[in-house]
Motif scaffolding. Sequence first.
Motif: not given
Length: 109
Positions: A101-109
Motif C-alpha cells: 500500500i505504501a509503494v502504491g501511494v508513493l507511485l500515485i502521488s
Amino acid sequence: MSTVIRGLREALVLFVVAAVVIGVAVGVWVAVSGGDFTHRLGVAFLLVGAVLGMTGDLTLSRIGMLPARSSFGLAPEREDAGGGRVLTGVGIFLFVSLPLIAVGVLLIS
C-alpha cells in the motif's frame, strides 16, 4: 531468532512475488489499452495490498469450508495449520500488505 529471520524472508518473498505479478499484469494492461504505467501500477499496488490485508490469514477460506466440513462430521480447520507458513495474518498485513500500500501511494502521488 531463526523464526524471525524465516518470517522476514517469507514476507520478502511474498512482497517480491506480488510486485512481479503486479508489474506483469499492469504491463499487459498498458499494452492492451494504453495509458500511464506508473499511475496504474500504483493503483494495482493499492488494490493488491488491500486484498492481501483482508485475506492474508486464510480466514475467508476457512469460513467458507465450515458447512462442508460439519456436514461430514469433521472438526473445523486448525488455526495453526498454515501449510509451513511462518507469518500469521497480522504478519502478512504488517510486512506485506502495508508495504504494498505504501509503494502504491508513493507511485500515485
